[in-house]
Write an enzyme that holds these catalytic residues in place. Sequence first.
Site, short mmCIF file in Angstrom:
data_model
loop_
_atom_site.label_atom_id
_atom_site.label_comp_id
_atom_site.label_asym_id
_atom_site.label_seq_id
_atom_site.Cartn_x
_atom_site.Cartn_y
_atom_site.Cartn_z
N GLN A 1 -51.00 -40.44 -24.06
CA GLN A 1 -52.39 -40.27 -24.27
C GLN A 1 -53.20 -40.90 -23.04
O GLN A 1 -54.06 -41.80 -23.29
CB GLN A 1 -52.61 -41.34 -25.47
N SER A 2 -52.58 -40.58 -21.83
CA SER A 2 -53.21 -41.05 -20.61
C SER A 2 -54.51 -40.53 -20.32
O SER A 2 -54.70 -39.39 -20.29
CB SER A 2 -52.07 -40.62 -19.40
#
Length: 545
Positions: free
Chosen positions: A281-282
């Site tokens: 979930q960068s």
Amino acid sequence: MTPAMPPLPAAWNLPFQSSGSQTSKLTAGSLVTATRQKVGRSIASPPGGVNEPAGTASASVMVVSGRTSAASAAQVAGATSSVAAVVDLALSAQAAIPAIAVATRLPPSNVVQFPRVCMRLILSGPLSGSKQPAPQVLSPLNHAPSASIARRSSTFCTARRAGAPRAHDRIVSKCFRLCHREVPVRQAALAQWPVGGDHPGMSRPLADALARYPRVSLTRVPTPLDRVTRVGEQIGLDLYLKRDDLTDLAMGGDKPRKLEYEVARAVSAGATVLVTVGSAQSNHARLTTAAARRVGMGITVVLGRDDRVTFQGNLLTVRLMGADVRLVDTADHWALEEDARVVCDKLRAAGETPHFIPVSGSTPHSCLGYVRAGLELVDQLGERELEPAAIYVPCGTGGILVGLTTALRDAGVDCPIVGISVNRPAAQCYERIDAWWRAVSELLELDPNRPRGPIEVDDGYIGREYGDPTEACLDAILRMGSTEGILLDPVYSGKVFAGLCGHQAAGRWPGGASVVMLHSGGTPALFAYQDALAVHLDRKKGVEH
């Protein structure tokens, strides 16, 4: 003991002449001398000096102000041929200097700019600690410094109005220190301001250094500095958010500022593909993907297969933008660089030219993005005449903290910079801060041993690991959302606000103190934390799971 004072050029012992008013009895030389006496230090003549004109007996130094500086200068210069130099109080665009020089037929070195407010303070008195505003000395300056003047002068950021309850000697000293960076030989009573560079609020050395590095525009700035009164009242602070969640590249966040410099390096190197790494979930992966698409490059993101691998949030956005997503079986996205190097080798074998950007986008060049952001913040503090007690930022790799600190200290903002660690012990954060400080100093040709001012890192809000939605973080997200309608994220800004609330609950800052917090974005990640948020919301309602 006051050090020996170097002699002044003869031209600076000529009287001021103001457009629209009579010639003042005060000379430029007496201004410099008075400043020397009040500040108690040796200061040199203006950079470049002032050429001594032929027949200086009747020559004068003209003071012009307002938006029509060049026109005013031309009008007065047309009425007399005895103008030796011009002091411009307009604080207008840097083009004013050559325009005035042309209008008055003077060499550019004879035209200087100086912040009107700071000159007014330097000329005022007494220095005995009186809290009353002093009478004005120079007739063109006989008006109170307005908000518009402060807005145009970032040097006014920590010096209050002349009538504020503060000793004049301290005001004069601070104005002088802010206007003239403490660089040997350049401590002049009249400095060219602003001159060249990348941002109107920069000192010349920093501006010139930053302007040497290419930058690709990826977002509209400045982002707002919003006062959040309701949540501020709840926690007992005059709270401001620097809204970098409102950058406009692919749902916003801090990364576009950093990527502007790193993508420029990729373009300059002829890269065809950007390659980066991050968690599932960068935020960085999302915004690097968007940046690549903005400049017409390919994009490969190497992501750790952690417990947030869901077709939601940031992972959804990178797929919507067509990124080549490579998932690696590791929860430690900080260890993915070797995997990315393998990807780069394969891309080269296929005829591509990859450019690798490390985790979080932190490189010495990308830190320059937050030097720019810091100077933007300096201008906003000046506009509001704010002297914050502290500035809170997230601390992951440390690049944001170092970039902001570089700019803020250069502008004379000396409050504590408090980093809330999101991933590592404070000792490791300080090591990274040291490394970035040296690297950025080298790029900008600054002394790495110059004072940094107070920098603090608190590692008490990480939780079990990076990205852990702690109780304090979720409480902070709900508090900000339910009072201000502003969404924080569970990885960065939620942790920073949790730390700020915890510090204030412990009595760290005086009640009502002004505090600034950087909102670094990351809101899309909320959707990947829906289960933790649902449980937390139910628990607040008394529903057990």
